[in-house]
Write a protein that holds these residues in place. Sequence first.
Motif, PDB file in Angstrom:
ATOM      1  N   PHE A 139      -2.969  -5.542  12.073  1.00  0.00           N
ATOM      2  CA  PHE A 139      -1.985  -4.486  11.853  1.00  0.00           C
ATOM      3  C   PHE A 139      -2.686  -3.135  11.841  1.00  0.00           C
ATOM      4  O   PHE A 139      -3.926  -3.051  11.847  1.00  0.00           O
ATOM      5  N   VAL A 140      -1.904  -2.073  11.808  1.00  0.00           N
ATOM      6  CA  VAL A 140      -2.417  -0.705  11.760  1.00  0.00           C
ATOM      7  C   VAL A 140      -2.079  -0.118  10.398  1.00  0.00           C
ATOM      8  O   VAL A 140      -0.943  -0.228   9.927  1.00  0.00           O
ATOM      9  N   SER A 141      -3.067   0.503   9.753  1.00  0.00           N
ATOM     10  CA  SER A 141      -2.860   1.058   8.415  1.00  0.00           C
ATOM     11  C   SER A 141      -3.614   2.373   8.274  1.00  0.00           C
ATOM     12  O   SER A 141      -4.691   2.547   8.858  1.00  0.00           O
ATOM     13  N   ASN A 142      -3.036   3.287   7.491  1.00  0.00           N
ATOM     14  CA  ASN A 142      -3.769   4.514   7.161  1.00  0.00           C
ATOM     15  C   ASN A 142      -4.377   4.439   5.761  1.00  0.00           C
ATOM     16  O   ASN A 142      -4.605   5.453   5.111  1.00  0.00           O
ATOM     17  N   ASN A 143      -4.674   3.218   5.328  1.00  0.00           N
ATOM     18  CA  ASN A 143      -5.364   3.001   4.050  1.00  0.00           C
ATOM     19  C   ASN A 143      -6.864   3.214   4.263  1.00  0.00           C
ATOM     20  O   ASN A 143      -7.669   2.286   4.210  1.00  0.00           O
ATOM     21  N   ASP A 146      -9.850   9.065   4.861  1.00  0.00           N
ATOM     22  CA  ASP A 146      -9.288  10.293   5.424  1.00  0.00           C
ATOM     23  C   ASP A 146      -7.848  10.108   5.898  1.00  0.00           C
ATOM     24  O   ASP A 146      -7.278  10.991   6.540  1.00  0.00           O
ATOM     25  N   SER A 147      -7.255   8.953   5.591  1.00  0.00           N
ATOM     26  CA  SER A 147      -5.855   8.638   5.918  1.00  0.00           C
ATOM     27  C   SER A 147      -5.575   8.550   7.407  1.00  0.00           C
ATOM     28  O   SER A 147      -4.413   8.618   7.825  1.00  0.00           O
ATOM     29  N   THR A 148      -6.605   8.416   8.249  1.00  0.00           N
ATOM     30  CA  THR A 148      -6.340   8.122   9.653  1.00  0.00           C
ATOM     31  C   THR A 148      -5.926   6.661   9.776  1.00  0.00           C
ATOM     32  O   THR A 148      -6.365   5.807   9.006  1.00  0.00           O
ATOM     33  N   PHE A 154       0.833  -1.197   0.000  1.00  0.00           N
ATOM     34  CA  PHE A 154       0.000   0.000   0.000  1.00  0.00           C
ATOM     35  C   PHE A 154       0.874   1.255   0.000  1.00  0.00           C
ATOM     36  O   PHE A 154       1.879   1.331   0.694  1.00  0.00           O
ATOM     37  N   ASN A 155       0.480   2.253  -0.772  1.00  0.00           N
ATOM     38  CA  ASN A 155       1.212   3.511  -0.841  1.00  0.00           C
ATOM     39  C   ASN A 155       0.863   4.375   0.372  1.00  0.00           C
ATOM     40  O   ASN A 155       0.239   5.428   0.271  1.00  0.00           O
ATOM     41  N   GLY A 156       1.251   3.904   1.524  1.00  0.00           N
ATOM     42  CA  GLY A 156       0.971   4.582   2.778  1.00  0.00           C
ATOM     43  C   GLY A 156       1.652   3.830   3.896  1.00  0.00           C
ATOM     44  O   GLY A 156       2.731   3.269   3.714  1.00  0.00           O
ATOM     45  N   ARG A 157       1.028   3.771   5.058  1.00  0.00           N
ATOM     46  CA  ARG A 157       1.661   3.147   6.217  1.00  0.00           C
ATOM     47  C   ARG A 157       0.898   1.911   6.663  1.00  0.00           C
ATOM     48  O   ARG A 157      -0.273   1.984   7.032  1.00  0.00           O
ATOM     49  N   ASP A 158       1.568   0.759   6.640  1.00  0.00           N
ATOM     50  CA  ASP A 158       1.094  -0.479   7.247  1.00  0.00           C
ATOM     51  C   ASP A 158       2.124  -0.878   8.295  1.00  0.00           C
ATOM     52  O   ASP A 158       3.293  -1.117   7.958  1.00  0.00           O
ATOM     53  N   GLY A 159       1.716  -0.930   9.556  1.00  0.00           N
ATOM     54  CA  GLY A 159       2.687  -1.209  10.608  1.00  0.00           C
ATOM     55  C   GLY A 159       2.088  -1.958  11.773  1.00  0.00           C
ATOM     56  O   GLY A 159       0.916  -2.327  11.781  1.00  0.00           O
ATOM     57  N   TRP A 160       2.925  -2.192  12.785  1.00  0.00           N
ATOM     58  CA  TRP A 160       2.559  -2.893  14.013  1.00  0.00           C
ATOM     59  C   TRP A 160       1.847  -4.226  13.716  1.00  0.00           C
ATOM     60  O   TRP A 160       0.721  -4.466  14.167  1.00  0.00           O
ATOM     61  N   PRO A 161       2.496  -5.128  12.969  1.00  0.00           N
ATOM     62  CA  PRO A 161       1.852  -6.405  12.627  1.00  0.00           C
ATOM     63  C   PRO A 161       1.788  -7.348  13.832  1.00  0.00           C
ATOM     64  O   PRO A 161       2.695  -7.372  14.671  1.00  0.00           O
ATOM     65  N   MET A 162       0.712  -8.142  13.915  1.00  0.00           N
ATOM     66  CA  MET A 162       0.498  -9.077  15.032  1.00  0.00           C
ATOM     67  C   MET A 162      -0.228 -10.301  14.489  1.00  0.00           C
ATOM     68  O   MET A 162      -1.175 -10.161  13.710  1.00  0.00           O
TER      69      MET A 162
END
Length: 717
Positions: A219-223, A226-228, A201-209
Amino acid sequence: MIGYAASLFLFLSLSSPGKASGILSPSPSPDGKEIAFSYYGDIWIVKADGGMARRLTDSDAFESTPVWSPDGCYIAFLSDRDGSDDIYVIPSTGDEPPRRLTYHSSWDVPYFFNDRGDTLYFGSRRLEYRGALYKISISGGTPVKAVDFSLFNVRPIPGTDTVLFVRGATPSWRRKYRGSANWDIWKMSLKNQIPVRLTRFNGRDGWPMYSALDGRIYFVSNNTPDSTAQLFSMKPDGSDRKRITDFDDDVRFARISRNGELIAFQVFTDLYTYSVRSGEIKRIDVQVQEDYKNSEYYRQKLTRNATEFALSPDESELAFVLFGDIYVMEIKEDGPGTIKRITHTPEPEKYVSWHPKEEKLIFASLKSGNWDIYTVEPASEKKFFRDYSFRWKRIISSSATEKKPSYSPDGKKIAFIRDNGTLYVADSNGKKEKKLYDKNDVLWVSWSPDSRYIAFSRTELAWREDVYIVPAEGGRAYNITQHPNDDYKPMWSSDGRRLSFASRTAEGDLWIKYVFLREEDEARDRDYWKEMEDSLDSIRPIEIDFDGIKERIHEVAKLRGGYNYYTQSPDGRIYAIQAETPSGTDIWTVDWLGEKLRRRTQGGVNPKLIAISRDKKHIYYLDGKGRLKRISLDGKGNTPLSFEIEVEIPDTALKRALFEEAWWILKDGFYDPNFHGVDWSFLAEKYRDLAISRRTDRDFHYAVRMMLGELNASHLG
């Protein structure tokens, strides 16, 4: 003998309970029944459904990022109690004090225990710029590198040798980022170390579990539209992404229990959990015993860290700024005399300068909540250092920023900068303001000796400045340099014949230059100036021949330096320059004809400000450590202008002032006047109370970084 846990309980029992707001790095226990977290710089544990938390650590350090062992018996955490960010281990019962596990000047951050619980995996930059994955026995020993490339947010898939991790380069507090430094989630066996990319994804994917309960990766994503950043899940191959939460603010620092049942995360100041089994999202109320372990006052004894100074017109006093307050030092032949504190506010004062004819200082202060211009003078004595009370007066005030005030030599006018570097003048009482130049980015300002002109330098292209001259009553501003170099800090000679400035290139070449203001003086040769200079009268009123003025620019000396400080003697005949040496930067002097180039300091004093006395016998300077010094140009002495000053400021007031100053720096300095579409004033209201209520410096810094992250801009924080 009272045990560690018992003594801690006895201490906390004397304090009062309060709601915890602003919890950081929550971490569920392996069975999901408790949550460890960082609060007020310590590690705490609370039941998963909330209630009264128990404090696990108690130190003056900052401690965060708790990680549970698989059996729940131990917690590893990050702490700077011994200077750098190292890893410590403590029993989750708190029966024993923490035990240090890693020793390195670089930061170490714990990620996870292996399945047996005898080895801890952690991230470190000890050998690599971007960091790598290391492992260490929990009984201690030498760390061993486990993975030699950059990765973070490393989480295990329990019962396997596979880990999930993130690659990317943006800080966690930067919101709504899209770009080449995106975060993506990967997985890899620690044995074969062949990484497999799961998200693109052209954004942030993080904190995978990973949850064994349903076999999905959370995981946490801003996809999101509103990009939150929200909580998501996906299959182990990265397919079938599903959004779980819908908060107005970002989900941060999510972590899952080892049994895969409970995810804990933070949203702004609140702690939340998500039940993988039931799908319930719950806000967790946490109570803590408030012990106020930190003093309500910030106290420090200061012998350095002054930020600026200004010599009085008769050179009998020196005003300087220390920890945001103004002091005046009596100057004696053998060194400093009496020192008096002139301002006493938590808010900072800056840009102090003297009235040319009266015992009065002018400066900018954040005292009112925004940068305004004030004057101060002794209440009853003729000198600051002889008085005990001082009269303030706010003379220029608006909803904008006013700073860098300076009196005209006749004392009748004030030049100052408003907002993003727009040049104004006003009467000495602050009335009858006039804008002198429509464009902003003015950085340096200098009055002509007859008070009829102002020279200034402003940014024209990228970092490059040009030097201008404008009539003080208004009119056309003349660009007198128009050169690809960075030409800055104009200064007039007292006879009104020359204007000097510094000029530098991106390659590190630094020139001192001057321009003859009259064609008549340009026509005179070097021998004439050597013979006749002392007998020539000053030009009053000053005459400037603007036609062909760029052709009358002369180079005095070339040294090595960047955007370095320089100054000149009041008559303009000697320059003092901060120039590079093998050991740092030192002060060099040269006369205006380019002769007698001399190095005046040794060892890399890294001067920040320099002044030359009227008689050209002394140089005053502020070194790189914020210490005031005076040297003799005849080589006979170096006199420290020492001070030892104790400051005491209410901690809350200090944090409020620091927060406001940080906010105003971006308010005035951010390159986009629309602030990337966010309401910068609203963000001050959003984050102010959070920042002010933090007990540790790093908690405070994190709150400010969160505010800066709302701008979604690089190189902030």
